[in-house]
Design a protein around this motif. Sequence first.
Motif, PDB file in Angstrom:
ATOM      1  N   ALA A 111       0.839  -1.205   0.000  1.00  0.00           N
ATOM      2  CA  ALA A 111       0.000   0.000   0.000  1.00  0.00           C
ATOM      3  C   ALA A 111       0.870   1.249   0.000  1.00  0.00           C
ATOM      4  O   ALA A 111       0.585   2.221  -0.738  1.00  0.00           O
ATOM      5  CB  ALA A 111      -0.923  -0.006   1.214  1.00  0.00           C
ATOM      6  N   LEU A 112       1.949   1.252   0.774  1.00  0.00           N
ATOM      7  CA  LEU A 112       2.869   2.395   0.779  1.00  0.00           C
ATOM      8  C   LEU A 112       3.551   2.568  -0.571  1.00  0.00           C
ATOM      9  O   LEU A 112       3.710   3.694  -1.055  1.00  0.00           O
ATOM     10  CB  LEU A 112       3.923   2.217   1.876  1.00  0.00           C
ATOM     11  N   GLU A 113       3.947   1.458  -1.168  1.00  0.00           N
ATOM     12  CA  GLU A 113       4.582   1.541  -2.489  1.00  0.00           C
ATOM     13  C   GLU A 113       3.627   2.125  -3.519  1.00  0.00           C
ATOM     14  O   GLU A 113       4.024   2.939  -4.357  1.00  0.00           O
ATOM     15  CB  GLU A 113       5.073   0.160  -2.936  1.00  0.00           C
ATOM     16  N   ALA A 114       2.333   1.734  -3.458  1.00  0.00           N
ATOM     17  CA  ALA A 114       1.331   2.281  -4.381  1.00  0.00           C
ATOM     18  C   ALA A 114       1.163   3.781  -4.144  1.00  0.00           C
ATOM     19  O   ALA A 114       1.073   4.568  -5.110  1.00  0.00           O
ATOM     20  CB  ALA A 114       0.003   1.555  -4.197  1.00  0.00           C
ATOM     21  N   GLU A 115       1.147   4.194  -2.878  1.00  0.00           N
ATOM     22  CA  GLU A 115       1.009   5.620  -2.555  1.00  0.00           C
ATOM     23  C   GLU A 115       2.235   6.400  -3.020  1.00  0.00           C
ATOM     24  O   GLU A 115       2.126   7.521  -3.538  1.00  0.00           O
ATOM     25  CB  GLU A 115       0.810   5.770  -1.046  1.00  0.00           C
ATOM     26  N   ILE A 116       3.415   5.812  -2.854  1.00  0.00           N
ATOM     27  CA  ILE A 116       4.656   6.457  -3.324  1.00  0.00           C
ATOM     28  C   ILE A 116       4.609   6.627  -4.834  1.00  0.00           C
ATOM     29  O   ILE A 116       4.941   7.702  -5.369  1.00  0.00           O
ATOM     30  CB  ILE A 116       5.889   5.626  -2.887  1.00  0.00           C
ATOM     31  N   ASP A 117       4.185   5.577  -5.553  1.00  0.00           N
ATOM     32  CA  ASP A 117       4.099   5.656  -7.016  1.00  0.00           C
ATOM     33  C   ASP A 117       3.107   6.721  -7.452  1.00  0.00           C
ATOM     34  O   ASP A 117       3.368   7.491  -8.391  1.00  0.00           O
ATOM     35  CB  ASP A 117       3.708   4.293  -7.607  1.00  0.00           C
TER      36      ASP A 117
END
Length: 147
Positions: A111-117
Motif C-alpha cells: 500500500a505504501l509503495e502504491a502511494e509512493i508511485d
Amino acid sequence: MEKQMVQCEDGRRRQARIHGEPKQEGDFRIWKAGVRLKGKHVAGEAWYSHKTKTWYFLADPDGRHTHLMERLNAQLKEESIRQLQAQLKVLESRHLIEQKKIAEHRAAMQALEAEIDATRDKIVKLEAGAPLESDRPLEYSRNVKRH
C-alpha cells in the motif's frame, strides 16, 4: 583396575570400574568398564573426552544386565522426546504468528509503495505543467446556497 565417576546413558553419575588398555577414537579414549546398577554389574565402555575432560559410560548392547540401563535410558528418552515435542509446538505457533505479521507488513508495504508511485506520478504531471487535481471531487461550502 581404576575407578572413575562417569556420566551414564540415563543421565545419572555412577562410579565405573575401568580396566584393560585404552583405544583412541577421535577425541576420546575408550576403556572396557562396568558400573553397578540395582545391585548388578552392567558391562560397557568408559569414554574419556579430551575436549570436555568428562567421563561417559555406554552400556555394551551384548553385555550383561544392559537391559537395566536400557529401560532407564528408554524412559529418559521418552521424556526428552515429550519435552522437545512440546517445545516444537510452541515454536511452530510462534512461527505462524510471525508469518501472519509478515503478511500484514507485506500488505502495508505494498500500500505504501502504491502511494509512493501515485505521489511520484503527481510530481511528474506537475513538472510537465498539468494542474494540481484533488483526490476528492469539489464540495460545496455550507454557506453557499444551491438552487
